[in-house]
Design an enzyme around this catalytic site. Structure first.
Site, PDB file in Angstrom:
ATOM      1  N   GLY A 199       0.786  -1.303   0.068  1.00 48.80           N
ATOM      2  CA  GLY A 199      -0.100  -0.132   0.024  1.00 48.80           C
ATOM      3  C   GLY A 199       0.758   1.243   0.055  1.00 48.80           C
ATOM      4  O   GLY A 199       0.218   2.349   0.303  1.00 48.80           O
ATOM      5  N   SER A 200       1.990   1.154  -0.458  1.00 46.53           N
ATOM      6  CA  SER A 200       2.671   2.477  -0.480  1.00 46.53           C
ATOM      7  C   SER A 200       2.284   3.411  -1.411  1.00 46.53           C
ATOM      8  O   SER A 200       2.317   4.767  -1.329  1.00 46.53           O
ATOM      9  CB  SER A 200       4.465   2.338  -0.575  1.00 46.53           C
ATOM     10  OG  SER A 200       4.663   1.902  -1.978  1.00 46.53           O
ATOM     11  N   GLU A 214       7.009   6.129  -9.029  1.00 46.67           N
ATOM     12  CA  GLU A 214       5.709   5.744  -8.827  1.00 46.67           C
ATOM     13  C   GLU A 214       4.843   6.852  -7.892  1.00 46.67           C
ATOM     14  O   GLU A 214       3.693   7.152  -8.197  1.00 46.67           O
ATOM     15  CB  GLU A 214       5.320   4.381  -8.379  1.00 46.67           C
ATOM     16  CG  GLU A 214       5.705   3.363  -9.394  1.00 46.67           C
ATOM     17  CD  GLU A 214       5.507   1.940  -8.777  1.00 46.67           C
ATOM     18  OE1 GLU A 214       4.342   1.656  -8.210  1.00 46.67           O
ATOM     19  OE2 GLU A 214       6.631   0.980  -9.038  1.00 46.67           O
ATOM     20  N   HIS A 220       1.968   0.633 -13.504  1.00 46.73           N
ATOM     21  CA  HIS A 220       2.652  -0.717 -13.657  1.00 46.73           C
ATOM     22  C   HIS A 220       4.277  -0.152 -13.625  1.00 46.73           C
ATOM     23  O   HIS A 220       4.625   0.872 -14.051  1.00 46.73           O
ATOM     24  CB  HIS A 220       2.542  -1.210 -15.086  1.00 46.73           C
ATOM     25  CG  HIS A 220       2.988  -2.385 -15.512  1.00 46.73           C
ATOM     26  ND1 HIS A 220       2.773  -3.649 -15.082  1.00 46.73           N
ATOM     27  CD2 HIS A 220       4.260  -2.637 -16.138  1.00 46.73           C
ATOM     28  CE1 HIS A 220       3.771  -4.484 -15.389  1.00 46.73           C
ATOM     29  NE2 HIS A 220       4.742  -3.960 -16.065  1.00 46.73           N
TER      30      HIS A 220
HETATM   31  C1  GRF Z   1       3.945  -1.074  -7.206  1.00 47.18           C
HETATM   32  O1  GRF Z   1       5.183  -1.639  -7.546  1.00 47.18           O
HETATM   33  C2  GRF Z   1       3.036  -0.836  -8.486  1.00 47.18           C
HETATM   34  O2  GRF Z   1       3.397  -0.573  -9.589  1.00 47.18           O
HETATM   35  C3  GRF Z   1       2.766  -2.386  -8.791  1.00 47.18           C
HETATM   36  O3  GRF Z   1       2.602  -3.157  -7.552  1.00 47.18           O
HETATM   37  C4  GRF Z   1       3.270  -2.286  -6.391  1.00 47.18           C
HETATM   38  C5  GRF Z   1       2.282  -2.113  -5.512  1.00 47.18           C
HETATM   39  O4  GRF Z   1       3.215  -1.581  -4.282  1.00 47.18           O
HETATM   40  N1  GRF Z   1       1.345  -2.745  -9.628  1.00 47.18           N
HETATM   41  P1  GRF Z   1       2.444  -0.695  -2.894  1.00 47.18           P
HETATM   42  O5  GRF Z   1       1.406  -1.825  -2.650  1.00 47.18           O
HETATM   43  O6  GRF Z   1       1.744   0.400  -3.554  1.00 47.18           O
HETATM   44  O7  GRF Z   1       3.508  -0.470  -2.260  1.00 47.18           O
END
Ligand code: GRF
Length: 204
Positions: free
Chosen positions: A12-13, A178, A108
């Site tokens: 959930g980051s 991200e 992604h």
């Molecule tokens: C992220 O790298 C996102 O791009 C991928 O899954 C991961 C999720 O990370 N689809 P988080 O749960 O948001 O930390």
């Protein structure tokens, strides 16, 4: 009020980055709920800690889970503007995708159309990028259609990985971007600055 729902299966980051953005932005954005295919995960824990409604969803009705059909009704009744997949690992049923055309986006952790498709999630992506010897990776935000990692690309950000010594290092470099790109693009949606023209997406 621009209402979003975040779907997540893991730590959930990205949800946290979106929450921080929503809470500091002058735009009127609400995280209406967080949906998971799990009953316990970091994303659900984070949402509960912040008082955001949480929902567990499954293809079949089972204890404590809503079905996707239930969610369609709930989201339409409550006029949800955007559904954000942030590390959601289950394939979304076709009828759910049909119910929200160009309203479901996914993040992604690589530059699509490379390193995407079934099985390309989490560290699998970064291992494939590392093994390819490529010097850049990045982040892609795209609309969700019925094929994995295939919908129209909305935004991308390149990440220099020329000095990365492991897939884990690539993952860390990409994740940092991200956390910037996803909130930024949600903001563009809330401001109606995402336009589709001739099947290409432009941020105006
Ligand atoms: C992220 O790298 C996102 O791009 C991928 O899954 C991961 C999720 O990370 N689809 P988080 O749960 O948001 O930390």
């Amino acid at each position: 009020m621009y209402k979003i729902c975040v779907f997540a299966s893991g730590r959930g980051s990205n949800l946290k980055a979106v929450w921080e953005y929503v809470n500091s932005s002058s735009l009127d954005i609400e995280i209406y709920c967080v949906v998971s295919d799990k009953t316990e995960c970091g994303a659900l824990e984070f949402a509960e800690g912040k008082g955001i409604k949480t929902v567990s969803v499954s293809g079949k009705a089972r204890n404590g889970f809503l079905t996707y059909d239930d969610l369609i009704v709930e989201f339409k009744t409550n006029k949800i503007d955007l559904i954000v997949l942030a590390g959601f690992l289950k394939k979304i049923p076709d009828n759910f995708i049909d119910a929200f055309p160009e309203r479901i986006i996914n993040i992604h952790p690589a530059l699509l159309p490379l390193f995407g498709g079934k099985g390309m999630y989490g560290m699998n992506v970064h291992k494939a990028v590392y093994n390819s010897g490529m010097k850049v990776s990045g982040v892609t935000i795209h609309f969700v259609d019925k094929i994995y990692d295939h919908g129209k690309i909305i935004a991308q950000k390149c990440v220099d990985i020329s000095n990365a010594r492991s897939p884990e290092e690539i993952a860390g470099l990409v994740l940092r971007q991200e956390h910037k790109l996803l909130p930024e693009i949600i903001g563009k949606f809330a401001e109606s600055k995402v336009k589709i023209d001739n099947s290409k997406v432009y941020i105006i």
